[in-house]
Design a protein around this motif. Structure first.
Motif, PDB file in Angstrom:
ATOM      1  N   GLN A  52       0.695   3.589  -9.911  1.00 11.88           N
ATOM      2  CA  GLN A  52       1.872   2.815  -9.491  1.00 11.88           C
ATOM      3  C   GLN A  52       1.413   1.685  -8.581  1.00 11.88           C
ATOM      4  O   GLN A  52       0.736   1.932  -7.586  1.00 11.88           O
ATOM      5  CB  GLN A  52       2.862   3.721  -8.756  1.00 11.88           C
ATOM      6  N   ASP A  53       1.748   0.454  -8.936  1.00 11.29           N
ATOM      7  CA  ASP A  53       1.332  -0.711  -8.149  1.00 11.29           C
ATOM      8  C   ASP A  53       2.489  -1.161  -7.265  1.00 11.29           C
ATOM      9  O   ASP A  53       3.508  -1.658  -7.748  1.00 11.29           O
ATOM     10  CB  ASP A  53       0.903  -1.849  -9.082  1.00 11.29           C
ATOM     11  N   LEU A  59      -7.056   3.877  -2.805  1.00  8.97           N
ATOM     12  CA  LEU A  59      -6.448   2.687  -2.210  1.00  8.97           C
ATOM     13  C   LEU A  59      -7.366   2.014  -1.185  1.00  8.97           C
ATOM     14  O   LEU A  59      -7.389   0.795  -1.079  1.00  8.97           O
ATOM     15  CB  LEU A  59      -5.120   3.053  -1.537  1.00  8.97           C
ATOM     16  N   SER A  64       2.025   2.029  -3.442  1.00 11.30           N
ATOM     17  CA  SER A  64       0.986   2.073  -4.470  1.00 11.30           C
ATOM     18  C   SER A  64       0.407   3.489  -4.591  1.00 11.30           C
ATOM     19  O   SER A  64       0.266   4.199  -3.593  1.00 11.30           O
ATOM     20  CB  SER A  64      -0.143   1.090  -4.143  1.00 11.30           C
ATOM     21  N   VAL A  65       0.091   3.858  -5.819  1.00 11.41           N
ATOM     22  CA  VAL A  65      -0.562   5.139  -6.082  1.00 11.41           C
ATOM     23  C   VAL A  65      -1.758   4.870  -6.981  1.00 11.41           C
ATOM     24  O   VAL A  65      -1.607   4.386  -8.102  1.00 11.41           O
ATOM     25  CB  VAL A  65       0.382   6.152  -6.755  1.00 11.41           C
ATOM     26  N   SER A  66      -2.962   5.147  -6.475  1.00 10.28           N
ATOM     27  CA  SER A  66      -4.182   4.946  -7.249  1.00 10.28           C
ATOM     28  C   SER A  66      -5.115   6.125  -6.980  1.00 10.28           C
ATOM     29  O   SER A  66      -5.419   6.418  -5.815  1.00 10.28           O
ATOM     30  CB  SER A  66      -4.855   3.630  -6.854  1.00 10.28           C
ATOM     31  N   THR A  67      -5.552   6.789  -8.027  1.00 13.27           N
ATOM     32  CA  THR A  67      -6.430   7.954  -7.876  1.00 13.27           C
ATOM     33  C   THR A  67      -7.680   7.795  -8.722  1.00 13.27           C
ATOM     34  O   THR A  67      -7.708   7.012  -9.681  1.00 13.27           O
ATOM     35  CB  THR A  67      -5.706   9.237  -8.305  1.00 13.27           C
ATOM     36  N   ASP A  93       0.822  -1.214   0.000  1.00 12.38           N
ATOM     37  CA  ASP A  93       0.000   0.000   0.000  1.00 12.38           C
ATOM     38  C   ASP A  93       0.856   1.264   0.000  1.00 12.38           C
ATOM     39  O   ASP A  93       0.520   2.259  -0.652  1.00 12.38           O
ATOM     40  CB  ASP A  93      -0.931   0.007   1.215  1.00 12.38           C
ATOM     41  N   TYR A  94       1.949   1.234   0.739  1.00 10.27           N
ATOM     42  CA  TYR A  94       2.799   2.422   0.857  1.00 10.27           C
ATOM     43  C   TYR A  94       3.355   2.844  -0.501  1.00 10.27           C
ATOM     44  O   TYR A  94       3.438   4.045  -0.812  1.00 10.27           O
ATOM     45  CB  TYR A  94       3.946   2.137   1.824  1.00 10.27           C
ATOM     46  N   THR A 131      -8.027  15.888  -6.331  1.00 10.21           N
ATOM     47  CA  THR A 131      -7.752  14.483  -6.658  1.00 10.21           C
ATOM     48  C   THR A 131      -7.646  13.695  -5.352  1.00 10.21           C
ATOM     49  O   THR A 131      -7.044  14.168  -4.388  1.00 10.21           O
ATOM     50  CB  THR A 131      -6.436  14.356  -7.449  1.00 10.21           C
ATOM     51  N   CYS A 162     -11.126   4.128 -10.800  1.00 10.77           N
ATOM     52  CA  CYS A 162      -9.874   4.151 -10.047  1.00 10.77           C
ATOM     53  C   CYS A 162      -8.726   3.793 -10.985  1.00 10.77           C
ATOM     54  O   CYS A 162      -8.693   2.690 -11.546  1.00 10.77           O
ATOM     55  CB  CYS A 162      -9.930   3.171  -8.873  1.00 10.77           C
ATOM     56  N   SER A 208      -7.310   9.594  -3.322  1.00  9.18           N
ATOM     57  CA  SER A 208      -6.786   8.229  -3.461  1.00  9.18           C
ATOM     58  C   SER A 208      -7.908   7.200  -3.520  1.00  9.18           C
ATOM     59  O   SER A 208      -8.970   7.359  -2.905  1.00  9.18           O
ATOM     60  CB  SER A 208      -5.859   7.902  -2.298  1.00  9.18           C
TER      61      SER A 208
END
Length: 504
Positions: free
Chosen positions: A454-455, A435, A418-421, A415-416, A431, A450, A433
């Motif tokens: 970055q995964d 997650l 990861s980037v999902s928006t 999770d740290y 914007t 979503c 998140s």
């Protein structure tokens, strides 16, 4: 723990005795049932619950729940207490087994009344869910100590080899009932496809109903133990709590043991991401939880077959040679696991892709099984027969903990990194998140999507694979090759002391 000394020291004599299954069939059946009851909460905590939670929680939140599995890898620390404190009139093992099973039954019954509420809003009840399953796993781990000890007096010497068979059959059956079978019947898709003529939004077996059933089983088995099963304490040797703890510390201080412990604690870092996260990632990608449970069911008979051959390969002067080869294999499949996730189809899973998932699961499990059998043979070879139970329990605990402790940090790290928006901003034009479940629901309510920028799964998996490979070639490989050449008596407490005296 220490109660296993007699069995190890008399191994040769037992191997020469003929097996008489009929003599102990009732006790063998009892052991299978007791081990099965242990496997039920373990299968839920290690398998089903994380799969069910993933639909509504982030990896960091699931990392918190993963702490519930820790007691099973740390039972060494209270096993001397379980072995030493009991009511002789009631029975050395029943003193612990009876109240533990009643406690688990009550927990299941209470949880059955509240679990639907908890699972509907798991983020809100995360602490409660974790603590309840932590308690269940803690109780099951404590029961495992007692049942292991009882097996040594329940079975006659000629049938002692059935003890490990009872454990394997019972624990695996309980685990697969709570994981594979439960997930399948809990799945609306599976139930509608195979069990119903009229579709429904829920599966035929709710978690609350499953818990109620096993609460009843715990109560019935416990009642039978109290009323109809007596226990013979006369054949068991007494061990003091302080003496056992002192022996554990003496083993840890052995010169060769410290590097071996370091290897066991750190060896699984290279592939723990694959084994802890890949299944959850496939679930996130759209693979049905019943399909993933089916891969475990398919894998089960292969594990039994591979276990036999792994034992054959581990014979000889270097039982750790298969372990080293399997280590490389697990590193390779850690990379393959990331490729399987990366190429997961966006639409319905094809049969070909499912075959790939099953194949990677079976082969990865094969490597894991080879390592487990190989290191078990090595630990048996080096164990001091005079304190065999304590010695083996210590080594098994450290080996198990080596695969448990990294999971929390791995899930947090996914999770740290990861980037999902959301594809659309919130009402303030910002914007946000995607997650966590709250962000996903907000994005869906705004009719957005979503977007994974970055995964963290690939970053953490790659870093772990690189670290694991470097640690293997730099330290593990040369150190294992050195350790296997050390004579067995130098791993023993008396042998080590004699060697030190000679050097002086």
């Amino acid at each position: 723990m220490a109660h296993k000394v007699d069995v190890l020291s008399e191994k040769v004599e037992e191997d020469d005795l003929p097996s008489n299954f009929r003599k102990d069939w009732a006790n063998i059946l009892l052991l299978v049932v007791l081990y099965l009851l242990q496997g039920v909460p373990v299968g839920l905590a290690f398998g089903s619950i994380p799969f069910l939670l993933k639909a509504k929680l982030s990896y960091a939140q699931i990392a918190v729940f993963s702490l519930a599995s820790y007691p099973y890898s740390l039972k060494l620390f209270w096993s001397p207490i379980v072995d030493s404190l009991y009511f002789r009139s009631f029975g050395r093992r029943k003193t612990w087994i009876v109240p533990i099973q009643l406690a688990i039954g009550c927990l299941c019954l209470w949880l059955a009344r509240t679990i639907d509420t908890y699972m509907a809003q798991p983020a809100e009840y995360m602490t409660t869910i974790t603590l309840v399953f932590f308690a269940m796993v803690l109780l099951s781990a404590t029961q495992d100590i007692s049942v292991d000890g009882w097996a040594l007096t329940l079975l006659s010497k000629e049938n002692m080899s059935y003890a490990s068979t009872c454990q394997t059959i019972g624990l695996n059956t309980g685990y697969f009932l709570s994981f594979t079978v439960f997930l399948a019947f809990n799945s609306a898709e599976f139930s509608n496809k195979y069990l119903r003529s009229v579709p429904n939004d829920v599966g035929v077996l709710p978690l609350s109903g499953y818990l109620q059933f096993w609460a009843l089983m715990y109560f019935l088995v416990t009642l039978w133990l109290v009323l109809f099963k007596s226990e013979d304490n006369s054949t068991e040797e007494e061990f003091g709590i302080t003496e056992t703890y002192r022996t554990i510390w003496d083993i840890i201080k052995l010169p060769h043991m410290r590097s071996f412990i370091l290897i066991m604690l750190c060896a699984k870092i290279g592939f723990v991401t694959n084994e802890a996260v890949t299944g959850l990632k496939l679930l996130e990608k759209g693979i049905g939880k019943e399909d993933l449970a089916l891969t475990v069911l398919i894998d089960f008979p292969f594990q039994i077959i591979f276990g036999y051959y792994a034992a054959q390969w581990s014979r000889g002067e270097n039982p750790m040679k298969p372990w080293l080869y399997a280590f490389i294999g697990r590193l390779i499949f850690a990379v393959i696991g990331m490729l399987v996730v990366a190429y997961c189809p966006d639409q319905d899973t094809s049969f070909g892709y499912f075959v790939v998932v099953v194949a990677t699961t079976v082969l990865s499990s094969f490597m894991s099984n080879v390592q487990f059998v190989s290191i078990s043979v090595f630990m048996t070879n080096i164990a001091d027969p005079a304190i065999g139970g304590t010695y083996m329990t210590l080594l098994n605990t450290i080996s198990n903990f080596g695969g448990t402790w990294p999971k929390y940090f791995i899930l947090e790290a996914v999770d740290y990194f990861s980037v999902s928006t959301c594809s659309v901003p919130n009402k303030l034009g910002q914007t946000f998140s995607c997650l966590n479940e709250e962000g996903k629901q907000l994005c869906a309510s705004l009719q957005g999507q979503c977007l994974v920028i970055q995964d963290g799964y690939y970053i953490v998996g790659a870093v772990c694979a690189v670290l694991g490979s470097g640690f293997f070639f730099w330290f593990i490989l040369p150190e294992i090759n050195r350790l296997v050449r050390i004579p067995a008596h130098e791993w023993h407490l008396n042998g080590s002391r004699e060697e030190s005296a000679k050097e002086k």
